[in-house]
Enzyme design. Structure first.
Site, short mmCIF file in Angstrom:
data_model
loop_
_atom_site.label_atom_id
_atom_site.label_comp_id
_atom_site.label_asym_id
_atom_site.label_seq_id
_atom_site.Cartn_x
_atom_site.Cartn_y
_atom_site.Cartn_z
N ASN A 1 0.66 -1.06 0.09
CA ASN A 1 -0.06 -0.04 -0.06
C ASN A 1 0.84 1.19 -0.11
O ASN A 1 1.90 1.32 0.92
CB ASN A 1 -0.83 0.01 1.20
CG ASN A 1 -1.71 1.06 1.40
OD1 ASN A 1 -1.43 2.21 1.01
ND2 ASN A 1 -3.10 0.88 1.74
N HIS B 1 0.90 6.35 1.79
CA HIS B 1 1.54 7.36 2.60
C HIS B 1 2.97 7.93 1.83
O HIS B 1 3.40 8.75 2.15
CB HIS B 1 2.19 6.66 3.93
CG HIS B 1 0.80 6.30 4.83
ND1 HIS B 1 0.11 7.56 4.78
CD2 HIS B 1 0.29 5.37 5.24
CE1 HIS B 1 -1.22 6.76 5.48
NE2 HIS B 1 -0.99 5.86 5.68
N HIS C 1 -5.52 3.80 -1.59
CA HIS C 1 -7.01 4.10 -1.18
C HIS C 1 -7.35 5.58 -1.67
O HIS C 1 -6.48 6.41 -1.15
CB HIS C 1 -6.92 3.87 0.48
CG HIS C 1 -8.15 4.26 1.18
ND1 HIS C 1 -8.32 4.11 2.64
CD2 HIS C 1 -9.61 4.56 0.60
CE1 HIS C 1 -9.65 4.27 2.86
NE2 HIS C 1 -10.10 4.73 1.85
N ARG D 1 -9.42 8.15 -0.90
CA ARG D 1 -10.33 8.56 0.19
C ARG D 1 -11.25 9.75 -0.39
O ARG D 1 -10.51 10.63 -1.25
CB ARG D 1 -9.65 8.93 1.60
CG ARG D 1 -8.74 7.97 2.11
CD ARG D 1 -8.28 8.38 3.52
NE ARG D 1 -9.48 8.43 4.48
CZ ARG D 1 -9.69 7.72 5.46
NH1 ARG D 1 -8.94 6.38 5.61
NH2 ARG D 1 -10.69 7.48 6.31
N ARG E 1 -6.79 12.90 0.73
CA ARG E 1 -5.68 13.15 1.87
C ARG E 1 -4.36 12.74 1.31
O ARG E 1 -3.37 13.15 1.71
CB ARG E 1 -6.04 12.67 3.39
CG ARG E 1 -5.81 11.36 3.60
CD ARG E 1 -6.10 11.06 4.89
NE ARG E 1 -7.56 11.35 5.46
CZ ARG E 1 -8.13 10.99 6.59
NH1 ARG E 1 -7.31 10.07 7.71
NH2 ARG E 1 -9.16 11.08 6.80
N GLU F 1 -8.65 0.38 -2.86
CA GLU F 1 -9.57 0.59 -1.64
C GLU F 1 -10.54 1.87 -1.86
O GLU F 1 -9.96 2.94 -2.08
CB GLU F 1 -8.71 0.95 -0.28
CG GLU F 1 -7.77 -0.34 0.02
CD GLU F 1 -7.07 -0.17 1.38
OE1 GLU F 1 -7.22 0.85 1.81
OE2 GLU F 1 -6.33 -1.08 1.69
N THR G 1 -8.24 3.68 8.38
CA THR G 1 -9.51 2.78 8.37
C THR G 1 -9.58 2.14 9.75
O THR G 1 -8.57 1.50 10.30
CB THR G 1 -9.59 1.78 7.36
OG1 THR G 1 -9.04 2.45 6.18
CG2 THR G 1 -10.97 1.15 7.26
N GLU H 1 -10.98 -9.23 3.17
CA GLU H 1 -9.89 -8.92 3.82
C GLU H 1 -10.16 -8.78 5.28
O GLU H 1 -10.88 -8.22 5.63
CB GLU H 1 -9.17 -7.66 3.13
CG GLU H 1 -8.15 -7.37 3.97
CD GLU H 1 -7.25 -6.44 3.00
OE1 GLU H 1 -7.13 -6.41 1.91
OE2 GLU H 1 -6.49 -5.54 3.88
N HIS I 1 -3.59 -4.49 7.93
CA HIS I 1 -3.98 -3.49 8.71
C HIS I 1 -2.84 -3.49 10.07
O HIS I 1 -3.08 -4.31 10.69
CB HIS I 1 -4.93 -3.18 9.02
CG HIS I 1 -5.53 -1.59 9.60
ND1 HIS I 1 -5.92 -0.98 8.45
CD2 HIS I 1 -4.94 -0.97 10.59
CE1 HIS I 1 -5.72 0.45 9.21
NE2 HIS I 1 -5.23 0.40 10.46
N1 PXP Z 1 -5.90 -3.07 4.13
C1 PXP Z 1 -6.91 -2.18 4.11
C2 PXP Z 1 -8.15 -2.42 3.91
C3 PXP Z 1 -6.59 -0.84 4.62
O1 PXP Z 1 -7.37 0.14 4.64
C4 PXP Z 1 -5.32 -0.52 5.06
C5 PXP Z 1 -4.65 0.68 5.42
O2 PXP Z 1 -5.08 1.62 4.27
C6 PXP Z 1 -4.12 -1.61 4.93
C7 PXP Z 1 -4.80 -2.90 4.82
C8 PXP Z 1 -3.01 -1.42 5.16
O3 PXP Z 1 -2.71 -1.10 6.50
P1 PXP Z 1 -1.41 -0.35 7.21
O4 PXP Z 1 -1.17 0.88 6.39
O5 PXP Z 1 -1.49 -0.21 8.73
O6 PXP Z 1 -0.17 -1.37 6.79
#
Ligand code: PXP
Length: 245
Positions: free
Chosen positions: A9, A12, A45, A47, A51, A72, A103, A153, A190
């Protein structure tokens, strides 16, 4: 045991870019680096408040990267339209609250069954592989299956926040077994880190982990390539030990 994919992901990277505006650092460059480091997919994602990722980031990811993109998105008409326009490989429906930092909870697939049906149906019809981001609970898994989503998921946040507690791990393992028995493909994510990923990666029914915040943070110290390769190593080792157990 089945192979375990790593979805990176890259949200960031966009968070850092947006802190100053402009174009640096470019999340699409991060996606290319993730591919070179052995990621199996890219997760982003979009949003409602934009952001981190922007609409043009999503369009560029679809156009420029070879790895499957997992978008996402919240279950809103705006996001559905964007998903149908871009046709990513997969879409993970997540709950979204404006004030949250990330999330926070899973989707209430059971409570919102009727309103979610339209989103799952439209994405399925468009050939986008839908997953629902849910807590590792029987009623949510059964609701996801009855909605016709091919993938769930499982939210690993509570496991991560409880410092990898055995109880939370068992909830994930039981949920993964139940979901697989209902014919669902099972992903998880997550809050996963080098320290807590192993026991999750060893759950045999899991097909994919989606990991972002820790990998991007770690990249500040070691570089993105090294951070992704190290995560892969932790996942593969845990998987091999699980297979041998
Ligand atoms: N899976 C989902 C559905 C999420 O919303 C997120 C965070 O955007 C992640 C995985 C990844 O989580 P993390 O950034 O804490 O590794």
């Amino acid at each position: 045991m089945r192979a375990l994919r790593l979805g990176v992901n890259i949200d960031h990277v966009a968070t850092i870019r947006n802190a100053r505006g402009g174009e640096h650092p470019d999340p699409i460059r991060a996606a290319h680096m993730a591919a070179a480091a052995g990621a199996d997919g890219i997760t982003a994602h979009l949003r409602e408040d934009r952001r981190h990722m922007t609409d043009s980031d999503i369009a560029r990811l679809v156009a420029e990267i070879r790895l499957p993109l997992n978008l996402e998105m919240a279950a809103t008409d705006e996001m559905l339209e964007i998903a149908l326009k871009n046709a990513p490989h997969a879409a993970c429906i997540v709950p979204e609250r404006r004030a949250e930092r990330t999330t926070e909870g899973g989707l209430d697939a059971a409570g919102q069954h009727n309103s979610l049906k339209r989103f799952v149906g439209s994405l399925n019809d468009a050939g986008v592989r839908v997953s629902l981001f849910i807590a590792p609970e029987r009623r949510q898994i059964e609701a996801a299956a009855s909605l016709g989503a091919p993938v769930v998921e499982l939210h690993t946040g509570p496991y991560a926040h409880a410092d990898g507690s055995a109880e939370e791990l068992q909830r994930l393992a039981d949920a993964a077994a139940l979901a697989a028995s209902l014919g669902l493909e099972v992903h998880a994510g997550h809050g996963l880190t080098f320290a807590n990923v192993g026991p999750v990666a060893a759950i045999p029914e899991l097909a994919e982990l989606n990991i972002g915040h820790f990998l991007i943070g770690e990249a500040v110290f070691t570089g993105l390539d090294a951070s992704i390769r190290e995560m892969r190593r932790h996942m593969d080792e845990a998987r091999q030990q699980g297979a041998g157990a």
